[in-house]
Structures are given as C-alpha cells and as structure tokens.
Design a protein around this motif. Structure first.
Motif, PDB file in Angstrom:
ATOM      1  N   LEU A 162       0.848  -1.187   0.000  1.00  0.00           N
ATOM      2  CA  LEU A 162       0.000   0.000   0.000  1.00  0.00           C
ATOM      3  C   LEU A 162       0.880   1.231   0.000  1.00  0.00           C
ATOM      4  O   LEU A 162       1.777   1.354   0.844  1.00  0.00           O
ATOM      5  CB  LEU A 162      -0.910   0.009   1.234  1.00  0.00           C
ATOM      6  CG  LEU A 162      -1.806   1.238   1.419  1.00  0.00           C
ATOM      7  CD1 LEU A 162      -2.947   1.224   0.406  1.00  0.00           C
ATOM      8  CD2 LEU A 162      -2.356   1.298   2.843  1.00  0.00           C
ATOM      9  N   THR A 163       0.645   2.152  -0.944  1.00  0.00           N
ATOM     10  CA  THR A 163       1.354   3.425  -0.917  1.00  0.00           C
ATOM     11  C   THR A 163       0.514   4.472  -0.196  1.00  0.00           C
ATOM     12  O   THR A 163      -0.717   4.452  -0.254  1.00  0.00           O
ATOM     13  CB  THR A 163       1.686   3.921  -2.334  1.00  0.00           C
ATOM     14  OG1 THR A 163       0.483   3.946  -3.117  1.00  0.00           O
ATOM     15  CG2 THR A 163       2.715   3.025  -2.994  1.00  0.00           C
ATOM     16  N   THR A 164       1.216   5.387   0.483  1.00  0.00           N
ATOM     17  CA  THR A 164       0.556   6.430   1.262  1.00  0.00           C
ATOM     18  C   THR A 164       1.292   7.757   1.052  1.00  0.00           C
ATOM     19  O   THR A 164       2.195   7.853   0.223  1.00  0.00           O
ATOM     20  CB  THR A 164       0.565   6.089   2.766  1.00  0.00           C
ATOM     21  OG1 THR A 164       1.899   6.281   3.282  1.00  0.00           O
ATOM     22  CG2 THR A 164       0.121   4.652   3.022  1.00  0.00           C
ATOM     23  N   SER A 165       0.934   8.746   1.842  1.00  0.00           N
ATOM     24  CA  SER A 165       1.618  10.039   1.788  1.00  0.00           C
ATOM     25  C   SER A 165       3.002   9.985   2.413  1.00  0.00           C
ATOM     26  O   SER A 165       3.754  10.964   2.327  1.00  0.00           O
ATOM     27  CB  SER A 165       0.780  11.104   2.493  1.00  0.00           C
ATOM     28  OG  SER A 165       0.526  10.714   3.840  1.00  0.00           O
ATOM     29  N   VAL A 168       5.750   3.321   1.533  1.00  0.00           N
ATOM     30  CA  VAL A 168       5.157   2.058   1.087  1.00  0.00           C
ATOM     31  C   VAL A 168       5.110   1.084   2.262  1.00  0.00           C
ATOM     32  O   VAL A 168       6.111   0.895   2.959  1.00  0.00           O
ATOM     33  CB  VAL A 168       5.983   1.415  -0.050  1.00  0.00           C
ATOM     34  CG1 VAL A 168       5.237   0.232  -0.647  1.00  0.00           C
ATOM     35  CG2 VAL A 168       6.313   2.439  -1.120  1.00  0.00           C
ATOM     36  N   TYR A 169       3.948   0.438   2.463  1.00  0.00           N
ATOM     37  CA  TYR A 169       3.759  -0.455   3.603  1.00  0.00           C
ATOM     38  C   TYR A 169       3.304  -1.834   3.126  1.00  0.00           C
ATOM     39  O   TYR A 169       2.427  -1.929   2.250  1.00  0.00           O
ATOM     40  CB  TYR A 169       2.702   0.102   4.554  1.00  0.00           C
ATOM     41  CG  TYR A 169       3.111   1.371   5.253  1.00  0.00           C
ATOM     42  CD1 TYR A 169       3.616   1.343   6.561  1.00  0.00           C
ATOM     43  CD2 TYR A 169       2.994   2.604   4.614  1.00  0.00           C
ATOM     44  CE1 TYR A 169       3.986   2.516   7.213  1.00  0.00           C
ATOM     45  CE2 TYR A 169       3.370   3.788   5.258  1.00  0.00           C
ATOM     46  CZ  TYR A 169       3.865   3.728   6.553  1.00  0.00           C
ATOM     47  OH  TYR A 169       4.247   4.885   7.193  1.00  0.00           O
ATOM     48  N   ALA A 180       5.704  -2.753   8.925  1.00  0.00           N
ATOM     49  CA  ALA A 180       6.627  -1.621   8.981  1.00  0.00           C
ATOM     50  C   ALA A 180       6.917  -1.098   7.576  1.00  0.00           C
ATOM     51  O   ALA A 180       7.011  -1.861   6.614  1.00  0.00           O
ATOM     52  CB  ALA A 180       7.921  -2.042   9.666  1.00  0.00           C
ATOM     53  N   LYS A 181       7.079   0.207   7.458  1.00  0.00           N
ATOM     54  CA  LYS A 181       7.325   0.848   6.165  1.00  0.00           C
ATOM     55  C   LYS A 181       8.592   0.311   5.507  1.00  0.00           C
ATOM     56  O   LYS A 181       9.604   0.083   6.162  1.00  0.00           O
ATOM     57  CB  LYS A 181       7.423   2.357   6.359  1.00  0.00           C
ATOM     58  CG  LYS A 181       7.615   3.148   5.065  1.00  0.00           C
ATOM     59  CD  LYS A 181       7.353   4.630   5.258  1.00  0.00           C
ATOM     60  CE  LYS A 181       8.277   5.262   6.277  1.00  0.00           C
ATOM     61  NZ  LYS A 181       8.030   6.714   6.386  1.00  0.00           N
ATOM     62  N   SER A 186      10.312   7.553   1.622  1.00  0.00           N
ATOM     63  CA  SER A 186       9.640   8.155   2.783  1.00  0.00           C
ATOM     64  C   SER A 186       8.787   9.347   2.375  1.00  0.00           C
ATOM     65  O   SER A 186       8.328  10.107   3.226  1.00  0.00           O
ATOM     66  CB  SER A 186      10.679   8.599   3.824  1.00  0.00           C
ATOM     67  OG  SER A 186      11.596   9.524   3.255  1.00  0.00           O
ATOM     68  N   SER A 187       8.560   9.517   1.077  1.00  0.00           N
ATOM     69  CA  SER A 187       7.773  10.648   0.594  1.00  0.00           C
ATOM     70  C   SER A 187       6.429  10.170   0.049  1.00  0.00           C
ATOM     71  O   SER A 187       6.116   8.984   0.041  1.00  0.00           O
ATOM     72  CB  SER A 187       8.555  11.398  -0.498  1.00  0.00           C
ATOM     73  OG  SER A 187       8.708  10.581  -1.651  1.00  0.00           O
ATOM     74  N   TYR A 188       5.657  11.124  -0.420  1.00  0.00           N
ATOM     75  CA  TYR A 188       4.344  10.864  -1.025  1.00  0.00           C
ATOM     76  C   TYR A 188       4.509   9.866  -2.159  1.00  0.00           C
ATOM     77  O   TYR A 188       5.312  10.073  -3.071  1.00  0.00           O
ATOM     78  CB  TYR A 188       3.806  12.186  -1.557  1.00  0.00           C
ATOM     79  CG  TYR A 188       2.315  12.271  -1.745  1.00  0.00           C
ATOM     80  CD1 TYR A 188       1.533  13.013  -0.857  1.00  0.00           C
ATOM     81  CD2 TYR A 188       1.685  11.663  -2.819  1.00  0.00           C
ATOM     82  CE1 TYR A 188       0.162  13.119  -1.041  1.00  0.00           C
ATOM     83  CE2 TYR A 188       0.322  11.766  -3.015  1.00  0.00           C
ATOM     84  CZ  TYR A 188      -0.436  12.489  -2.121  1.00  0.00           C
ATOM     85  OH  TYR A 188      -1.792  12.594  -2.305  1.00  0.00           O
TER      86      TYR A 188
END
Length: 381
Positions: A162-165, A168-169, A180-181, A186-188
């Motif tokens: 899953l990608t987030t703001s 990636v997790y 854990a990421k 560590s960016s959008y």
C-alpha cells in the motif's frame, strides 16, 4: 349486573370478530401496498441486487468514482457488456449501511487481485476488500498508515503493498494488517507495478524506485517522473517524466527514453492514478495529454520502436468533453480503450464513458450518466 355483563361481553365479542374478519380481508391489500411502497422507495437497490443475483460482475468493467467532496463518499459503477448499460453505486447496493469513507475522503484507486477487489480511499481511508463477483465486503482496514492510502498492489495470497503520503507499507492478507514501512521511500507515493523480479514504485521525492520482489529491498532508482506505470507487450515498464517517455528493461533495469511532443504535468498535490496504459494486443503505449492534472482532450499512442507514432494524437475527444481522473485504461478482454470524461476541464456533472477500438482509435460507443460522481479510474477483472 351479571346479565348486563353477559350482554356487554357478547356485544364486544361480536365487534371483535367483525374487526378481525375485516382485518383478514384487508391483509392482502395491505401487503400489496407495503410491497409497492418498498419497491418505490428502494427501487434502485432492488434492481441492482436482482441484476447482481442474475449475472454478477463477470461480463464488464468497473468505474471507481471519487465522490463529491464534502457531500458524500465515493462508490463504483459497473458497465455491463451483456446489457450495454451502467449499474450505478454498486458497492452501496451490495453493502447496505456501509460507506467507502467519509465526505472529506476520496475514492481514488481500485484494483482486482485473485477474485477480490481492493478499494483504496485517499485522505483518511479506509482500505476495503470485496468479492469481485458480488461486491460484498469481506475485509476492511479502517486505520490506515499515515492516515492515508493511494494505491494497492497484490503480491501473493498472504501479502500486498500500500502506498501512502509517507511511503510504502506491506499489508498482510487476508486480515489487512499493516507492517513496517519499506526502506528507500519516505515521501508521497503513488502507483506501483510488478514486472519480472522487480516491483516499481512511483514516489514524489525518490522518483521511480525498483524493489527486489523477493526481499523488498531497493535495487535501483531511476529519477523523478510524472506518469507511472504501463507494462509494454515487450515486457518493459513504461513511465513518463516532464518531456520524455521512459522505458525500463524489467530484467536488466536498463533505462532509455523517447522524446514526447508535449509536456506531462506533475501528479503531486492532487494525486490520482496515472493517465498511462498499454495494449496486450499491439505494441502500444497510450498517454493522455492533460492540461494540469486533468482537463485534456487528446490521447497519444506510442507504437514501441516507432517515434513517428507520437507525431499526432491517436484520439481526440468529442467537443465539450474532457478527460477526468486516470482518463483511460485498456480492456484486454476485447482490445478496447475505456475513457472517462466530464463536461468541464476541471469539474462537471455530466459524465461519459466512451469505448474506442485500441488498434484503430475508432469510437465504438458512449454512455452518459448524470451526477457529481467524478470518475477516478476504470477497473477490470
């Protein structure tokens, strides 16, 4: 007094008997009225459920809709090939009382994987899983990492990404537990694709990052890009930066580029699934030329190895229509491009789904539906 009591009881008994007989006589009529009233109040849901029971969602494609921000959550429509019609708001019909996020969230991404549909709601979540054939919800991740969600990529029966703001997790399946990421981003972050032994992720700061699929460690970075990703018939991964179409060999990770005749806009700030797709029939990559993050009217086709194919648009929309959301996607079941538009460059309540022959660019048909839905992307089995 006893005689009076007997008379009263006898009279009361006769009245009760009379009322009961009248009530029994009226029951069929009351039932019919109640049935008509129910059908009138919830006819769309009943019609949708009847259609679902009869045909399911096997023969057609879905359209994920953002929803009208501030007014309600998004939902999905289904284009039924057998009836050549759209069924609206099929998630709500299959899941009474449930919603895909709140009024200030946007349903921006959905994908099918192993007979499940993964629906990702941006800005607060949730991540929802449904049966892809019935749309009945089977799992939900209410609390999202970084309180956000962009794209989902299924890897196997036990995990996805899953990608987030914030990066990636890993997501454990089927229970939807976030891990854990991943290192390296560590960016959008937005779209992802798996090709060969690598997983490619699009991030705002780190650009295109390739992970080893087995270890989920960083293999290589390729610089910033705006549109990601399409898998070519040649097995390569395609993306676009500001002025070029990028080709990444999915085996060697070698990178090359072809100049585009237009500039592609940055997706960050109002992220949505990228307006790039590819054919599995022809060696073609399709790119929507947007004005900003949406609002374009032309689509270009790059025939792999033929730079001249980019000299003119492959498709120009009918007058008064503008690409919205991802704008286009390829349906490999019948070699068509599915295009979503609205009647304004940035907003509109007149939505059109157009289907084009992906080899010739000829318009096959179009279907108009009204409402503030804001189509995010087509989704296929």
């Amino acid at each position: 007094m006893k005689g009076m009591d007997v008379l009263n009881h006898s009279t009361l008994y006769m009245k009760i008997k009379h009322y009961l007989l009248v009530l029994v006589a009226l029951l069929p009529l009351l039932h019919a009225c109640r049935k008509d009233e129910t059908e009138q109040l919830s006819l769309p849901a009943i019609a949708a459920n009847n259609a679902i029971a009869a045909t399911g969602f096997a023969n057609g494609f879905f359209i994920a809709n953002e929803g009208w921000y501030g007014h309600g959550s998004g939902d999905l429509h289904f284009y039924d090939y057998s009836a050549d019609t759209l069924r609206l708001n099929i998630y709500a019909a299959a899941n009474p009382g449930k919603t895909l996020g709140g009024a200030t969230s946007t349903l921006q991404f959905a994908t099918t994987f192993r007979n499940k549909m993964y629906i990702v709601v941006k800005a607060g979540g949730p991540l929802v899983v449904t049966d892809a054939n019935t749309m009945v919800e089977t799992a939900r991740l209410t609390t999202m990492p970084d309180n956000d969600g962009h794209a989902f990529l299924g890897l196997d029966s036990t995990k996805g990404l899953l990608t987030t703001s914030g990066g990636v997790y890993p997501i454990a399946l089927p229970g939807l537990t976030a891990g854990a990421k991943l290192p390296g981003i560590s960016s959008y972050s937005g779209d992802m694709i798996k090709a060969g032994n690598y997983i490619f992720v699009h991030a705002q700061t780190e650009g295109i990052v390739a992970y080893n699929a087995s270890s989920l460690t960083v293999a290589r970075s390729f610089g910033t890009a705006n549109l990601c990703f399409a898998l070519g018939k040649d097995g390569a991964v395609y993306a676009a930066n500001t002025d070029s179409l990028i080709r990444i060999n999915s085996t060697t990770l070698a990178r090359s580029a072809v100049k585009l005749p237009f500039s592609t806009p940055s997706p960050w700030g109002a992220w949505r699934h990228s307006a790039i797709t590819s054919s599995t029939t022809d060696s073609s990559i399709f790119i929507v030329r947007n004005n900003g993050f949406m609002g374009g009217t032309t689509l270009y086709r790059y025939v792999i190895g033929n730079t001249a194919s980019l000299s003119t648009p492959f498709i120009t929309l009918p007058s008064g229509q503008y690409f919205y959301g991802a704008g286009t996607a390829y349906d490999k079941s019948n070699n068509t491009l599915v295009v979503t538009t609205v009647n304004g460059p940035f907003t509109g309540s007149v939505n059109t789904v157009l289907r084009y022959n992906a080899s010739t660019g000829a318009l096959i048909n179009s279907n108009v539906f009204n409402g503030w839905y804001f189509p995010a992307m087509p989704v296929f089995h």
